[in-house]
Design a protein around this motif. Structure first.
Motif, mmCIF file in Angstrom:
data_model
loop_
_atom_site.group_PDB
_atom_site.id
_atom_site.type_symbol
_atom_site.label_atom_id
_atom_site.label_comp_id
_atom_site.label_asym_id
_atom_site.label_seq_id
_atom_site.Cartn_x
_atom_site.Cartn_y
_atom_site.Cartn_z
ATOM 1 N N LEU A 77 41.585 -42.493 8.035
ATOM 2 C CA LEU A 77 41.735 -41.498 6.969
ATOM 3 C C LEU A 77 40.538 -41.535 6.028
ATOM 4 C CD1 LEU A 77 43.389 -39.300 5.606
ATOM 5 C CD2 LEU A 77 44.650 -41.097 4.400
ATOM 6 N N ASN A 78 40.076 -42.726 5.671
ATOM 7 C CA ASN A 78 38.901 -42.841 4.800
ATOM 8 C C ASN A 78 37.662 -42.229 5.447
ATOM 9 O OD1 ASN A 78 40.464 -44.163 2.903
ATOM 10 N ND2 ASN A 78 39.778 -46.206 3.500
ATOM 11 N N ALA A 79 37.453 -42.513 6.722
ATOM 12 C CA ALA A 79 36.297 -41.962 7.443
ATOM 13 C C ALA A 79 36.407 -40.449 7.560
ATOM 14 C CB ALA A 79 36.184 -42.602 8.824
ATOM 15 N N THR A 80 37.613 -39.953 7.797
ATOM 16 C CA THR A 80 37.826 -38.513 7.918
ATOM 17 C C THR A 80 37.569 -37.822 6.584
ATOM 18 O OG1 THR A 80 39.422 -38.882 9.683
ATOM 19 C CG2 THR A 80 39.487 -36.736 8.617
ATOM 20 N N THR A 81 38.014 -38.429 5.498
ATOM 21 C CA THR A 81 37.768 -37.875 4.165
ATOM 22 C C THR A 81 36.274 -37.839 3.861
ATOM 23 O OG1 THR A 81 39.913 -38.696 3.420
ATOM 24 C CG2 THR A 81 38.318 -38.146 1.710
ATOM 25 N N GLN A 82 35.569 -38.899 4.241
ATOM 26 C CA GLN A 82 34.123 -38.940 4.046
ATOM 27 C C GLN A 82 33.430 -37.858 4.886
ATOM 28 O OE1 GLN A 82 32.351 -42.719 5.065
ATOM 29 N NE2 GLN A 82 30.328 -42.116 4.363
ATOM 30 N N ALA A 83 33.878 -37.677 6.112
ATOM 31 C CA ALA A 83 33.298 -36.651 6.978
ATOM 32 C C ALA A 83 33.547 -35.255 6.402
ATOM 33 C CB ALA A 83 33.873 -36.762 8.389
ATOM 34 N N LEU A 84 34.745 -35.028 5.883
ATOM 35 C CA LEU A 84 35.053 -33.732 5.260
ATOM 36 C C LEU A 84 34.127 -33.459 4.090
ATOM 37 C CD1 LEU A 84 38.950 -33.646 5.337
ATOM 38 C CD2 LEU A 84 37.429 -31.843 6.175
ATOM 39 N N SER A 85 33.893 -34.452 3.281
ATOM 40 C CA SER A 85 32.996 -34.307 2.140
ATOM 41 C C SER A 85 31.583 -33.947 2.605
ATOM 42 C CB SER A 85 32.985 -35.605 1.327
ATOM 43 O OG SER A 85 32.095 -35.508 0.260
ATOM 44 N N GLY A 86 31.120 -34.625 3.635
ATOM 45 C CA GLY A 86 29.791 -34.342 4.180
ATOM 46 C C GLY A 86 29.684 -32.952 4.763
ATOM 47 N N VAL A 133 26.853 -38.986 12.492
ATOM 48 C CA VAL A 133 27.363 -40.351 12.652
ATOM 49 C C VAL A 133 28.728 -40.484 11.976
ATOM 50 C CG1 VAL A 133 26.957 -42.774 12.011
ATOM 51 C CG2 VAL A 133 25.077 -41.387 12.896
ATOM 52 N N VAL A 134 28.860 -39.919 10.789
ATOM 53 C CA VAL A 134 30.120 -40.008 10.044
ATOM 54 C C VAL A 134 31.234 -39.265 10.786
ATOM 55 C CG1 VAL A 134 31.256 -39.348 7.878
ATOM 56 C CG2 VAL A 134 28.970 -40.317 7.836
#
Length: 97
Positions: free
Chosen positions: A10-19, A85-86
């Motif tokens: 979930l944290n990685a997905t949230t970071q990817a969404l932000s990017g 990568v994210v």
């Protein structure tokens, strides 16, 4: 399902969404670095669905989980794309959760 794996996903997905949102803003300003706005919107939609599944703890069976964003990134984006990568990491963690 391990809570730590799901939380990492979930944290990685949230970071990817932000990017992806940042890149969409660059595209709107005519300064996009990777992909097209249409492809990014499609990836954003998939990431949003992944985040919803992860946060609700109602993940489908592994064979039925969302896939595809990673293939798009790996096949057509520059290898040195930090956003790529994210996105790849988010999808892999989601598939393992």
């Amino acid at each position: 399902m391990s809570e730590t794996t799901a939380q990492k996903a979930l944290n990685a997905t949230t970071q990817a969404l932000s990017g992806v949102d940042e890149e969409l803003e660059r595209h709107a300003a005519g300064q996009g670095r990777v992909s097209s706005a249409k492809q990014l919107a499609s990836i954003r939609e998939q990431l949003t669905q992944m985040a919803q599944q992860l946060s609700s703890s109602q993940l489908p069976p592994k064979a039925q989980r969302l896939r595809g964003a990673g293939h798009v990134v790996a096949d057509s984006w520059p290898y040195d794309s930090s956003l790529g990568v994210v996105i790849l990491e988010a999808e892999q963690l989601y598939l393992k959760a």
